[in-house]
Scaffold this active site. Structure first.
Site, PDB file in Angstrom:
ATOM      1  N   ASP A 108       0.831  -1.201   0.000  1.00  0.00           N
ATOM      2  CA  ASP A 108       0.000   0.000   0.000  1.00  0.00           C
ATOM      3  C   ASP A 108       0.871   1.258   0.000  1.00  0.00           C
ATOM      4  O   ASP A 108       1.956   1.255   0.579  1.00  0.00           O
ATOM      5  CB  ASP A 108      -0.906  -0.026   1.246  1.00  0.00           C
ATOM      6  N   HIS A 122       2.833   3.307  -8.883  1.00  0.00           N
ATOM      7  CA  HIS A 122       2.684   1.874  -9.153  1.00  0.00           C
ATOM      8  C   HIS A 122       3.908   1.337  -9.918  1.00  0.00           C
ATOM      9  O   HIS A 122       4.358   0.220  -9.690  1.00  0.00           O
ATOM     10  CB  HIS A 122       1.418   1.607  -9.969  1.00  0.00           C
ATOM     11  N   ASN A 182     -10.479  -3.260  -6.624  1.00  0.00           N
ATOM     12  CA  ASN A 182      -9.682  -2.233  -7.319  1.00  0.00           C
ATOM     13  C   ASN A 182     -10.226  -1.879  -8.706  1.00  0.00           C
ATOM     14  O   ASN A 182      -9.852  -0.866  -9.281  1.00  0.00           O
ATOM     15  CB  ASN A 182      -8.209  -2.654  -7.433  1.00  0.00           C
TER      16      ASN A 182
HETATM   17  C1  FPP Z   1      -1.752   0.194  -3.322  1.00  0.00           C
HETATM   18  O1  FPP Z   1      -1.354   1.522  -3.370  1.00  0.00           O
HETATM   19  C2  FPP Z   1      -1.306  -0.505  -4.489  1.00  0.00           C
HETATM   20  C3  FPP Z   1      -2.114  -1.120  -5.398  1.00  0.00           C
HETATM   21  C4  FPP Z   1      -3.581  -1.217  -5.275  1.00  0.00           C
HETATM   22  C5  FPP Z   1      -1.592  -1.745  -6.580  1.00  0.00           C
HETATM   23  C6  FPP Z   1      -0.240  -2.342  -6.433  1.00  0.00           C
HETATM   24  C7  FPP Z   1       0.219  -2.592  -7.768  1.00  0.00           C
HETATM   25  C8  FPP Z   1       1.490  -2.680  -8.153  1.00  0.00           C
HETATM   26  C9  FPP Z   1       2.654  -2.608  -7.265  1.00  0.00           C
HETATM   27  C10 FPP Z   1       1.706  -2.825  -9.604  1.00  0.00           C
HETATM   28  C11 FPP Z   1       1.134  -4.023 -10.253  1.00  0.00           C
HETATM   29  C12 FPP Z   1       1.625  -5.304  -9.710  1.00  0.00           C
HETATM   30  C13 FPP Z   1       2.364  -6.210 -10.347  1.00  0.00           C
HETATM   31  C14 FPP Z   1       2.693  -7.497  -9.675  1.00  0.00           C
HETATM   32  C15 FPP Z   1       2.902  -5.987 -11.675  1.00  0.00           C
HETATM   33  P1  FPP Z   1      -2.463   2.629  -3.452  1.00  0.00           P
HETATM   34  O2  FPP Z   1      -2.634   3.005  -4.867  1.00  0.00           O
HETATM   35  O3  FPP Z   1      -3.706   2.180  -2.777  1.00  0.00           O
HETATM   36  O4  FPP Z   1      -1.765   3.773  -2.661  1.00  0.00           O
HETATM   37  P2  FPP Z   1      -2.456   4.900  -1.784  1.00  0.00           P
HETATM   38  O5  FPP Z   1      -3.069   4.214  -0.610  1.00  0.00           O
HETATM   39  O6  FPP Z   1      -1.311   5.770  -1.409  1.00  0.00           O
HETATM   40  O7  FPP Z   1      -3.452   5.571  -2.658  1.00  0.00           O
END
Ligand code: FPP
Length: 247
Positions: A27, A44, A75
Site C-alpha cells: 500500500d 505503481h 480495485n
Molecule cells: C496500493 O497503493 C497498491 C495497489 C492497489 C496496486 C499495487 C500494484 C502494483 C505494485 C503494480 C502491479 C503489480 C504487479 C505485480 C505488476 P495505493 O494506490 O492504494 O496507494 P495509496 O493508498 O497511497 O493511494
C-alpha cells in the site's frame, strides 16, 4: 527447509524464527507519487520495481513463499485510467521479468480470477506459471483480481459442484479448494502505507498469521525495514490458540 524448530534438549543457541511464508499488502503507491507531484501510476511503476528487491532480501533469509497483493477484486472501481495502467504494468512485468524469475528458480503462481483479464494478460499469466511450475526456489504468489471473500465463495461453489459429501468437508479439504492450495498459510503479513486493515486479503489463510504494519510507503520499503519485520516476527510467540510455552 529453513524453518527453525527449537527443542528444549538442543544445546544450540536459539536462532530467530524465520517465517516460511510472508504475504504483503503493498500500500502507498498513490501517496508516494502524490508527494512528488507525479501521477498515481508513477507510484505503481516504482512499486513494481520494488518487488525484485523484496525477493532478493527475503529469499536468502530462508523465506520460501512470498505472496503479493497486487490488485483486489475491489480495485476495478478505481478510475479506468489507473486500472488500465496497472493492467499494462502487470503485462510489462510479465514480459520483462518472467525469464529472469525462471532463471532464478522462482515459481510464479497467480491467485485470483482470470476471466476479467484481457486475453493477452491471461496468456502472459498462464505462460509464467507454465514456465516456472517445476522451479524449486522461492514461490511468488501474485494476487491479482483477488479477493478473500470471492476466493471462499469460489471454493464453496466448486465443492458443491463436485458433489463433495458434507461429512468430509474439513479445514484441510477446504484449503485445497483455495487459490493457495499449493502454499502453507502465511506466517507473517506485512502491510505498508500505515493502514491497519486486512482489506479482504487471505481471509481464511490468515487465521493465525502475525501482522507487521509500517507507515513506510511500498515504493520506499527497503531491506532494513524488511529486516525489522523479520526481527519482530522472530520475537513473537505464536500460540495458535493454546497457552504460552514455558521457557
Ligand atoms: C496500493 O497503493 C497498491 C495497489 C492497489 C496496486 C499495487 C500494484 C502494483 C505494485 C503494480 C502491479 C503489480 C504487479 C505485480 C505488476 P495505493 O494506490 O492504494 O496507494 P495509496 O493508498 O497511497 O493511494
Amino acid at each position: 527447509m529453513q524453518v527453525r524448530t527449537d527443542s528444549a534438549s538442543s544445546p544450540a543457541p536459539r536462532k530467530p524464527q524465520v517465517p516460511r511464508h510472508v504475504a504483503i499488502i503493498m500500500d502507498g503507491n498513490g501517496r508516494w507519487a502524490r508527494k512528488r507531484g507525479l501521477p498515481r501510476l508513477a507510484g505503481h511503476k516504482v512499486g513494481v520495481e520494488r518487488i525484485q528487491k523484496v525477493l532478493e532480501t527475503l529469499g536468502p533469509r530462508g523465506v520460501e513463499y512470498v505472496t503479493l497483493f497486487a490488485f483486489s477484486t475491489e480495485n476495478w472501481n478505481r478510475p479506468s485510467e489507473e486500472v488500465q495502467g496497472i493492467m499494462a504494468l502487470l503485462h510489462e512485468a510479465l514480459e520483462r521479468q518472467t525469464k529472469s524469475l525462471h532463471e532464478k528458480n522462482v515459481r510464479v503462481v497467480h491467485l485470483g480470477k482470470v476471466d476479467r483479464l484481457s486475453p493477452d494478460l491471461r496468456e502472459g499469466v498462464a505462460h509464467a506459471q507454465r514456465l516456472t511450475i517445476h522451479n524449486t526456489g522461492i514461490t511468488l504468489n501474485v494476487a491479482f483480481d483477488y479477493g478473500g471473500r470471492d476466493e471462499i465463495l469460489e471454493a464453496v461453489r466448486r465443492i458443491i459442484r463436485e458433489g463433495v459429501l458434507p461429512e468430509v468437508v474439513d479445514e484441510a479439504l477446504f484449503s485445497r479448494y483455495l487459490y493457495t492450495a499449493h502454499s502453507p498459510d502465511p506466517d507473517l503479513i506485512i502491510r505498508t502505507g500505515g493502514e491497519l486493515r486486512i482489506s479482504n486479503f487471505l481471509l481464511w489463510q490468515s487465521a493465525y498469521s502475525e501482522y507487521y504494519h509500517t507507515p513506510t510507503l511500498w515504493p520506499d520499503l527497503d531491506a532494513a525495514e524488511l529486516e525489522r519485520a523479520l526481527e519482530a516476527f522472530g520475537r513473537r510467540q505464536r500460540r495458535f490458540g493454546t497457552v504460552a510455552k514455558e521457557e
